[in-house]
Design an enzyme around this catalytic site. Structure first.
Site, mmCIF file in Angstrom:
data_model
loop_
_atom_site.group_PDB
_atom_site.id
_atom_site.type_symbol
_atom_site.label_atom_id
_atom_site.label_comp_id
_atom_site.label_asym_id
_atom_site.label_seq_id
_atom_site.Cartn_x
_atom_site.Cartn_y
_atom_site.Cartn_z
ATOM 1 N N GLU A 1 -1.669 -2.622 -7.883
ATOM 2 C CA GLU A 1 -3.338 -3.170 -6.638
ATOM 3 C C GLU A 1 -3.709 -1.474 -7.005
ATOM 4 O OE1 GLU A 1 -3.019 -3.135 -3.430
ATOM 5 O OE2 GLU A 1 -1.653 -1.626 -2.942
ATOM 6 N N SER B 1 0.478 -1.250 -0.258
ATOM 7 C CA SER B 1 -0.334 -0.261 -0.160
ATOM 8 C C SER B 1 1.173 1.310 0.094
ATOM 9 C CB SER B 1 -0.699 -0.369 1.278
ATOM 10 O OG SER B 1 -2.116 0.863 0.697
ATOM 11 N N HIS C 1 -5.158 -5.464 -0.971
ATOM 12 C CA HIS C 1 -5.998 -4.989 0.256
ATOM 13 C C HIS C 1 -6.951 -6.323 0.649
ATOM 14 C CE1 HIS C 1 -3.862 -1.196 -0.499
ATOM 15 N NE2 HIS C 1 -3.770 -0.922 0.967
#
Length: 308
Positions: free
Chosen positions: A208, A115, A278
């Site tokens: 992602e 992330s 996630h």
């Protein structure tokens, strides 16, 4: 055995008794690190908690200088063999330029996270040619699948990692081999044009994201394309794109359709639904290391051809 970065610099894999640090370069923690400590000590590691673990400054784990100093401390401490970022959120971009990473040239160590931590991974790979681990973080451990945590252990301790995943109808067949780069799509855009930007040529790109609008995903991918970053890839892997949102007037394409529309003119292999991002089954990938991708009609095989 160590693993080697793009320039041949090695990072020793962990062994029992090694020290690992947990630090928060971005958002503050809502829970203590009990589960992470239990997991890591169960692997035979000694866990050192940074001061940021218990710090709070607005939404951050301390102010920018405080978070930078905590990360700096562990970079400079040669007894620390891995730095595990406790969580993402937002904030790494605010402090990364306060950190001197040069010690990693003489005392390289693993930096783990995903992330917002994509920024650290990109910076370290682009400037120091060192691999990093995209994988579960301490905040996510209570909800993480046991399989994903086992892939993190394997990545840290240098055990073989390979994946065999079900095909998506929009996959594009083919085989390739190349250095794996990438991470969170929004963060890849955030570092574009900066000292932390990556060289995409000949690389396998992993992407992602979470909580984005479909049109925003389309815009980010087209921004990368306009910058010439998608043209000369060796391959493309799309992981979890979770909690995607749409407008009142539907965008009209799914995530795989958006991706394939953007890269339609290229011929490299593309696969969807890789279990990373996630999601609870956030499997580990070693960024900055040569990966082999084989997209077939009935299966996708992903592994590291060089011994870990």
């Amino acid at each position: 055995m160590p693993t080697f970065g793009l320039s041949g610099t090695s990072i020793p894999y962990l062994k029992k008794g090694d020290k690992v640090a947990i630090t928060c370069p971005a958002k503050k923690l809502p829970i203590p690190m009990t589960d992470a400590i239990t997991l890591l000590t169960g692997w035979g590691l000694e866990v050192i908690l940074g001061e940021t673990v218990n710090a709070s400054y607005h939404q951050f784990a301390g102010d920018d200088a405080f978070r930078a100093a905590d990360l700096q401390h562990f970079i400079d401490d040669d007894s620390i063999k891995a730095i595990i970022c406790a969580r993402g959120g937002y904030g790494t971009i605010r402090m990364v330029d306060m950190v001197n990473f040069n010690r990693l040239q003489n005392s390289p160590k693993w930096v783990v996270g995903f992330s917002d931590i994509t920024l650290l991974h990109a910076h370290i790979i682009s400037n120091y040619n060192l691999p990093c681990i995209h994988g579960q973080m301490p905040l996510n451990i209570p909800d993480a699948s046991s399989y994903s945590l086992e892939t993190l252990r394997k990545a840290l301790f240098g055990e073989a990692i390979s994946y065999r995943i079900e095909p998506n109808p929009l996959n594009r067949r083919g085989e390739c081999q190349g250095i794996l780069i990438g991470g969170n799509l929004s963060l890849l855009l955030a570092v574009s044009g900066s000292v932390s930007d990556l060289d995409y040529n000949g690389k396998i790109l992993f992407i992602e994201d979470v909580g984005e609008y479909l049109y925003a995903i389309d815009r980010m991918l087209r921004a990368l394309k306009r910058a010439g970053k998608l043209k000369h890839l060796a391959g493309l892997i799309a992981g979890g794109f979770t909690d995607l949102k749409d407008n009142d007037i539907p965008f009209g394409q799914t995530l795989p359709e958006i991706v394939m529309d953007v890269v339609a003119e290229y011929d490299y292999p593309v696969c969807f639904d890789f279990p990373a991002g996630h999601i609870s089954n956030n499997c580990s990938l070693i960024l900055g290391k040569t990966l082999r991708l084989a997209v077939e009609t009935d299966v996708v095989n992903i592994d590291y051809p060089n011994k870990l």
